[in-house]
Scaffold this motif. Structure first.
Motif, PDB file in Angstrom:
ATOM      1  N   GLN A  19     -19.482  -4.949  -8.255  1.00 22.64           N
ATOM      2  CA  GLN A  19     -18.604  -6.006  -7.762  1.00 22.64           C
ATOM      3  C   GLN A  19     -19.134  -6.610  -6.455  1.00 22.64           C
ATOM      4  OE1 GLN A  19     -17.380  -3.056  -9.172  1.00 22.64           O
ATOM      5  NE2 GLN A  19     -17.084  -4.293 -11.007  1.00 22.64           N
ATOM      6  N   GLY A  48     -13.885   1.912  -1.748  1.00 19.19           N
ATOM      7  CA  GLY A  48     -14.060   0.541  -2.242  1.00 19.19           C
ATOM      8  C   GLY A  48     -15.102   0.584  -3.343  1.00 19.19           C
ATOM      9  N   ASP A  70     -10.483   3.002  -4.932  1.00 13.23           N
ATOM     10  CA  ASP A  70     -10.372   1.545  -4.862  1.00 13.23           C
ATOM     11  C   ASP A  70      -8.897   1.195  -5.019  1.00 13.23           C
ATOM     12  OD1 ASP A  70     -12.709  -0.829  -5.287  1.00 13.23           O
ATOM     13  OD2 ASP A  70     -10.641  -1.431  -5.757  1.00 13.23           O
ATOM     14  N   PHE A  71      -8.483   0.078  -4.420  1.00 14.63           N
ATOM     15  CA  PHE A  71      -7.060  -0.261  -4.547  1.00 14.63           C
ATOM     16  C   PHE A  71      -6.733  -1.050  -5.809  1.00 14.63           C
ATOM     17  CE2 PHE A  71      -6.520  -4.395  -1.761  1.00 14.63           C
ATOM     18  CZ  PHE A  71      -7.589  -4.989  -2.424  1.00 14.63           C
ATOM     19  N   MET A  99      -8.047   1.830   1.498  1.00  9.97           N
ATOM     20  CA  MET A  99      -8.983   2.393   2.478  1.00  9.97           C
ATOM     21  C   MET A  99      -8.341   2.584   3.850  1.00  9.97           C
ATOM     22  SD  MET A  99     -11.794  -0.626   3.056  1.00  9.97           S
ATOM     23  CE  MET A  99     -12.276  -0.932   1.362  1.00  9.97           C
ATOM     24  N   GLU A 115     -20.293   0.775  -0.334  1.00  9.90           N
ATOM     25  CA  GLU A 115     -21.242  -0.297  -0.662  1.00  9.90           C
ATOM     26  C   GLU A 115     -20.454  -1.591  -0.807  1.00  9.90           C
ATOM     27  OE1 GLU A 115     -24.377   0.313  -3.422  1.00  9.90           O
ATOM     28  OE2 GLU A 115     -24.701   2.391  -2.793  1.00  9.90           O
ATOM     29  N   ASN A 120     -13.779  -5.174   4.362  1.00  8.26           N
ATOM     30  CA  ASN A 120     -12.346  -5.341   4.107  1.00  8.26           C
ATOM     31  C   ASN A 120     -11.492  -4.798   5.241  1.00  8.26           C
ATOM     32  OD1 ASN A 120     -12.030  -6.545   1.368  1.00  8.26           O
ATOM     33  ND2 ASN A 120     -13.381  -4.836   0.843  1.00  8.26           N
TER      34      ASN A 120
END
Ligand code: SAH
Length: 251
Positions: A19, A48, A70-71, A99, A115, A120
């Motif tokens: 991503q 993330g 990850d959210f 996070m 990575e 964020n």
């Protein structure tokens, strides 16, 4: 609106291998520079993680328990499927979480991996907040948008300062690492193929399909437009910025 936006982003990206810009050999290079003690099983957090490109590489290379966070639940579900298919699910625990609220106890991790994700929460903010989760001598690996020349055209400077005001040169980032209680172990720059072949090209192939899945949706059209704009900025100004990969030990 925000929820709809995130759901659409998840839908656009969840079919992709990664991503954000990156590469398996680059994850392995960071691992080599991290010089982790591989004589025992390691406890690692991949924050993330997206659909898990780096978590899967780490699991292939190491005897480790990797908590991948990850959210976006869609990414975490997809990572679970990919880990299963690769026969690596015994090493990876996919976890939906934010996070800024990580489920680790102090001094519990051998390594924290980010990575294309630390922006964020901000580089300095993340480095300071997460140091306590590392064991003494634990290692942080983070890729971070970095100016790779000492000066640059105003157009790209203005664009990036609007997107991510913390963008800076590697020497400044290394000073931030030191000020936050880390000793730098290594730094390298992600090469062009990590951006183009590994990220923008597959995304460019995916976008028309995504747009067709949502006819006459203005938000979708604006996401497609923003993706194209970001790619064009990269192609025009790739001599001036990239992701820097920073490897540092907690002191
Ligand atoms: N590491 C992956 C994904 C990079 S994209 C790769 O290299 O392919 C950035 C990721 O951070 C996305 O998956 C996004 O869902 C996640 N993210 C963004 N904000 C987050 C937050 N507050 N908490 C947890 N994950 C977050």
């Amino acid at each position: 609106m925000e929820a709809e936006f995130l759901a659409l982003l998840a839908q656009l990206h969840k079919t992709q291998k990664r991503q954000g810009p990156g590469g398996d050999p680059e994850t392995e290079k960071a691992l080599m520079l991290a010089a982790l003690d591989q004589s025992r099983s390691l406890s690692i957090a991949d924050i993330g993680c997206g659909t898990g490109a780096s978590a899967l590489t780490l699991a292939r290379c190491l005897d480790a328990e990797i908590t991948a966070i990850d959210f976006l639940p869609d990414f975490i579900d997809e990572l679970g499927i990919r880990a299963e298919k690769a026969g690596l699910s015994h090493k990876i625990s996919p976890h939906v979480g934010s996070m800024d609220d990580l489920p680790f106890s102090d001094g519990s991790l051998d390594a924290i991996w980010f990575e294309g994700a630390i922006y964020n929460i901000g580089f300095e903010n993340g480095l300071s907040a997460w140091r306590r989760f590392l064991k003494p001598g634990g290692v942080l690996v983070a890729s971070e948008i970095t100016w790779i020349t000492n000066s640059r055209p105003n157009e790209v400077q203005t664009y990036w300062e609007g997107e991510y005001p913390e963008i800076d040169t590697a020497s400044s980032k290394l000073r931030v690492l030191e000020a936050c209680g880390y000793a730098p172990l290594g730094y390298f720059v992600l090469p062009e193929n990590c951006w183009i072949e590994n990220y923008y090209q597959p995304l460019q192939e995916r976008v028309p399909e995504f747009v067709a899945e949502h006819p006459d949706n203005e938000l979708v059209a604006s996401i497609a437009e923003a993706e194209k704009f970001e790619r064009e900025i990269y192609l025009k100004f790739k001599a001036f910025y990239s992701y820097g990969v920073y490897i540092a030990r907690k002191i």
